[in-house]
Design an enzyme around this catalytic site. Structure first.
Site, PDB file in Angstrom:
ATOM      1  N   ALA A  65      38.567  30.508  45.940  1.00 17.63           N
ATOM      2  CA  ALA A  65      37.923  29.376  45.280  1.00 17.63           C
ATOM      3  C   ALA A  65      38.130  29.521  43.776  1.00 17.63           C
ATOM      4  CB  ALA A  65      36.438  29.370  45.607  1.00 17.63           C
ATOM      5  N   GLY A 109      38.587  32.577  49.551  1.00 16.41           N
ATOM      6  CA  GLY A 109      38.861  31.330  50.277  1.00 16.41           C
ATOM      7  C   GLY A 109      40.311  31.214  50.705  1.00 16.41           C
ATOM      8  N   GLU A 112      40.474  32.954  53.856  1.00 15.59           N
ATOM      9  CA  GLU A 112      39.734  32.148  54.848  1.00 15.59           C
ATOM     10  C   GLU A 112      40.535  30.918  55.289  1.00 15.59           C
ATOM     11  OE1 GLU A 112      36.371  32.111  52.170  1.00 15.59           O
ATOM     12  OE2 GLU A 112      35.109  33.006  53.722  1.00 15.59           O
ATOM     13  N   GLU A 132      34.837  38.594  47.211  1.00 23.67           N
ATOM     14  CA  GLU A 132      33.723  37.837  46.627  1.00 23.67           C
ATOM     15  C   GLU A 132      32.592  38.735  46.137  1.00 23.67           C
ATOM     16  OE1 GLU A 132      35.259  37.148  49.501  1.00 23.67           O
ATOM     17  OE2 GLU A 132      35.524  34.997  49.775  1.00 23.67           O
TER      18      GLU A 132
HETATM   19  N1  DAK Z   1      39.821  31.148  40.220  1.00 23.08           N
HETATM   20  C1  DAK Z   1      40.242  30.671  39.025  1.00 23.08           C
HETATM   21  N2  DAK Z   1      41.287  31.157  38.362  1.00 23.08           N
HETATM   22  C2  DAK Z   1      41.945  32.195  38.902  1.00 23.08           C
HETATM   23  C3  DAK Z   1      41.569  32.761  40.145  1.00 23.08           C
HETATM   24  C4  DAK Z   1      40.446  32.180  40.821  1.00 23.08           C
HETATM   25  N3  DAK Z   1      40.043  32.590  42.031  1.00 23.08           N
HETATM   26  N4  DAK Z   1      42.405  33.776  40.426  1.00 23.08           N
HETATM   27  C5  DAK Z   1      43.279  33.833  39.395  1.00 23.08           C
HETATM   28  N5  DAK Z   1      43.000  32.896  38.489  1.00 23.08           N
HETATM   29  C6  DAK Z   1      43.693  32.634  37.232  1.00 23.08           C
HETATM   30  C7  DAK Z   1      43.374  33.695  36.185  1.00 23.08           C
HETATM   31  O1  DAK Z   1      42.156  33.402  35.546  1.00 23.08           O
HETATM   32  C8  DAK Z   1      44.572  33.550  35.274  1.00 23.08           C
HETATM   33  O2  DAK Z   1      44.387  32.423  34.466  1.00 23.08           O
HETATM   34  P1  DAK Z   1      44.572  32.509  32.839  1.00 23.08           P
HETATM   35  O3  DAK Z   1      43.666  33.572  32.398  1.00 23.08           O
HETATM   36  O4  DAK Z   1      46.026  32.864  32.666  1.00 23.08           O
HETATM   37  O5  DAK Z   1      44.220  31.136  32.366  1.00 23.08           O
HETATM   38  C9  DAK Z   1      45.717  33.257  36.238  1.00 23.08           C
HETATM   39  O6  DAK Z   1      45.102  32.748  37.421  1.00 23.08           O
HETATM   40  C10 DAK Z   1      46.526  34.485  36.624  1.00 23.08           C
HETATM   41  O7  DAK Z   1      45.628  35.462  37.088  1.00 23.08           O
HETATM   42  P2  DAK Z   1      45.625  36.977  36.561  1.00 23.08           P
HETATM   43  O8  DAK Z   1      46.050  37.033  35.130  1.00 23.08           O
HETATM   44  O9  DAK Z   1      44.298  37.552  36.900  1.00 23.08           O
HETATM   45  O10 DAK Z   1      46.783  37.596  37.479  1.00 23.08           O
HETATM   46  P3  DAK Z   1      46.935  39.106  37.975  1.00 23.08           P
HETATM   47  O11 DAK Z   1      48.276  39.172  38.612  1.00 23.08           O
HETATM   48  O12 DAK Z   1      46.608  40.067  36.865  1.00 23.08           O
HETATM   49  O13 DAK Z   1      45.802  39.316  39.084  1.00 23.08           O
HETATM   50  C11 DAK Z   1      44.505  38.660  41.037  1.00 23.08           C
HETATM   51  C12 DAK Z   1      45.875  38.592  40.295  1.00 23.08           C
HETATM   52  C13 DAK Z   1      44.624  37.725  42.238  1.00 23.08           C
HETATM   53  C14 DAK Z   1      44.290  40.091  41.549  1.00 23.08           C
HETATM   54  C15 DAK Z   1      43.364  38.258  40.086  1.00 23.08           C
HETATM   55  O14 DAK Z   1      43.724  37.000  39.471  1.00 23.08           O
HETATM   56  C16 DAK Z   1      42.038  38.087  40.775  1.00 23.08           C
HETATM   57  O15 DAK Z   1      41.357  39.067  41.058  1.00 23.08           O
HETATM   58  N6  DAK Z   1      41.630  36.811  40.990  1.00 23.08           N
HETATM   59  C17 DAK Z   1      40.342  36.497  41.582  1.00 23.08           C
HETATM   60  C18 DAK Z   1      40.364  36.760  43.061  1.00 23.08           C
HETATM   61  C19 DAK Z   1      39.015  36.491  43.677  1.00 23.08           C
HETATM   62  O16 DAK Z   1      37.979  37.088  43.277  1.00 23.08           O
HETATM   63  N7  DAK Z   1      38.985  35.584  44.642  1.00 23.08           N
HETATM   64  C20 DAK Z   1      37.784  35.218  45.313  1.00 23.08           C
HETATM   65  C21 DAK Z   1      37.273  33.966  44.677  1.00 23.08           C
HETATM   66  S1  DAK Z   1      35.707  33.574  45.322  1.00 23.08           S
HETATM   67  C22 DAK Z   1      30.192  30.053  48.065  1.00 23.08           C
HETATM   68  C23 DAK Z   1      30.349  30.584  46.810  1.00 23.08           C
HETATM   69  C24 DAK Z   1      31.486  31.308  46.521  1.00 23.08           C
HETATM   70  C25 DAK Z   1      32.506  31.492  47.434  1.00 23.08           C
HETATM   71  C26 DAK Z   1      32.382  30.928  48.683  1.00 23.08           C
HETATM   72  C27 DAK Z   1      31.224  30.246  49.014  1.00 23.08           C
HETATM   73  N8  DAK Z   1      28.919  29.333  48.257  1.00 23.08           N
HETATM   74  C28 DAK Z   1      28.085  28.981  47.317  1.00 23.08           C
HETATM   75  C29 DAK Z   1      28.839  28.738  49.705  1.00 23.08           C
HETATM   76  C30 DAK Z   1      33.651  32.246  46.997  1.00 23.08           C
HETATM   77  C31 DAK Z   1      34.874  32.003  47.385  1.00 23.08           C
HETATM   78  C32 DAK Z   1      35.995  32.658  46.743  1.00 23.08           C
HETATM   79  O17 DAK Z   1      37.074  32.519  47.191  1.00 23.08           O
END
Ligand code: DAK
Length: 258
Positions: A65, A109, A112, A132
Site C-alpha cells: 500500500a 499489499g 497480498e 507492515e
Molecule cells: N509506499 C509509498 N512509497 C513507496 C513504498 C510504499 N509502500 N515503497 C517504496 N516507495 C517509494 C520510496 O519512498 C521511494 O520514493 P522516493 O523517496 O524516491 O520519492 C521509491 O519508492 C523507491 O524506494 P526506495 O528508495 O526505498 O528503494 P529501495 O530499493 O532502497 O528499497 C524497499 C526498496 C521495497 C525495500 C523499500 O522501498 C521499502 O521498504 N518499502 C516499503 C515496503 C513496505 O513497508 N510495504 C508495506 C506497505 S504497508 C490497513 C492499513 C495498512 C495496511 C493494510 C491495511 N488498514 C487500516 C486496514 C498496510 C498495507 C501495506 O502494504
C-alpha cells in the site's frame, strides 16, 4: 477509462495488467487499485479473453500500500471509505484464471495481491514479505489468512511478526509460488502458460478454478461432493464431447467454449 498507473495489453486470448508506478515501486494508491479493478472487470466481461496476468516491473511487483497516501488516515477514514474492501479485491471475484507474475519486491499489499491471484510464477529475483509490523500496521488485505493457509502457520506467523522477506527459492519450497524462472524470462513464460490455459475450454477452466478454490472454503467431504457435481456437469458441454472425440481420433481438439 484511460489508465495512468497500469498498462493493459491483450495478446490473443489473454489480458495482461502491468502495474506501472515506477517511482513508487508500484505502491498501491487508490487510483492504481481503481484502475486494476476496472481492468479486471473489463477482461472478465470481454468474451475474447480467457485468462489474465497481473505483473509489475523487474524491480518490483509492488511494494505494498502507498504509505505516503495512507499515513495520515484515521480510523473513521479507513472505516468509512472501506479501505481495501472497496477496490482491492476484484481479482478474488474474477471467474477467469488470473496468474501473478512476480519479479522483485512483493511486499505487504503487493504480496497480498499476488496471493489473491490463482497461482504465482516467480522470477528468481522475487522477494515476498509482510513488513507492515515495521511501520506500525499489520496485513490488512488477507495476508494473515491466505499466507497461513498456503504456507502454514509457522512460516506465516514468522513472516507477519518479523517482517522478514522470503526469496524465490524459499517461496517455491514452501508452496507460495508454483515455480521459478529466470527474471528476464518471467513475462514470456507467464504469457506461454496463460495461452496454454486459454487454449483449453474456457468454461472447463473456470469450473476447475472454482473447484480448487472450494478446497479453501469448505470441509474435504463437501469439497469432494462439490467437485463430483461439477465433474458431472462438464458432460453437458460440447467441449467435453469435442475433447474426448479429438483424443480418440488422434487430432487436436477445437474447443468452442460451449
Ligand atoms: N509506499 C509509498 N512509497 C513507496 C513504498 C510504499 N509502500 N515503497 C517504496 N516507495 C517509494 C520510496 O519512498 C521511494 O520514493 P522516493 O523517496 O524516491 O520519492 C521509491 O519508492 C523507491 O524506494 P526506495 O528508495 O526505498 O528503494 P529501495 O530499493 O532502497 O528499497 C524497499 C526498496 C521495497 C525495500 C523499500 O522501498 C521499502 O521498504 N518499502 C516499503 C515496503 C513496505 O513497508 N510495504 C508495506 C506497505 S504497508 C490497513 C492499513 C495498512 C495496511 C493494510 C491495511 N488498514 C487500516 C486496514 C498496510 C498495507 C501495506 O502494504
Amino acid at each position: 477509462m484511460a489508465y495512468e498507473c497500469i498498462l493493459t495489453e491483450e495478446d490473443g486470448n489473454i489480458g495482461i495488467i502491468t502495474l506501472n508506478r515506477p517511482d513508487a515501486l508500484n505502491a498501491f494508491n487508490n487510483q492504481l487499485m481503481d484502475e486494476v479493478t476496472a481492468a479486471v472487470k473489463k477482461y472478465e466481461a470481454n468474451d475474447d479473453i480467457s485468462c489474465m496476468i497481473v505483473t509489475g516491473s523487474e524491480k518490483a511487483f509492488a511494494a505494498g500500500a502507498d504509505i505516503k497516501e495512507m499515513a495520515s488516515k484515521g480510523y473513521m477514514d479507513v472505516y468509512k471509505e472501506e479501505f481495501i474492501t472497496a477496490n482491492w479485491e476484484e481479482v478474488t471475484r474474477a471467474r477467469k484464471p488470473v496468474i501473478a507474475a512476480v519479479n522483485g519486491y512483493a511486499l505487504g499489499g503487493g504480496c497480498e495481491l499476488a496471493l489473491m491471484c490463482d497461482f504465482i510464477i516467480a522470477g528468481d529475483s522475487a522477494k515476498f514479505g509482510q513488513p507492515e509490523i515495521s511501520i506500525g500496521a499489520m496485513p490488512g488485505a488477507g495476508g494473515t489468512q491466505r499466507l497461513a493457509r498456503f504456507i502454514g502457520k509457522s512460516k506465516a506467523m514468522e513472516m507477519c511478526l518479523t517482517g522478514r522477506m522470503m526469496d524465490a527459492e524459499e517461496a517455491e519450497r514452501c508452496g507460495l509460488v508454483s515455480r521459478i524462472v529466470p527474471k528476464g524470462e518471467l513475462r514470456e513464460e507467464a504469457i506461454r502458460v496463460a495461452k496454454q490455459i486459454a487454449g483449453f475450454s474456457r468454461p472447463i477452466a473456470m469450473l476447475t478454478k472454482e473447484s480448487v478454490n472450494r478446497a479453501y472454503e469448505t470441509t474435504l467431504s463437501e469439497g469432494i461432493r462439490f467437485e463430483r457435481r461439477v465433474f458431472h456437469s462438464v458432460f453437458a458441454l460440447e467441449d467435453q464431447k469435442e475433447g474426448m472425440a479429438a483424443f480418440v481420433e488422434k487430432r487436436k481438439p477445437a474447443f468452442k467454449n460451449k
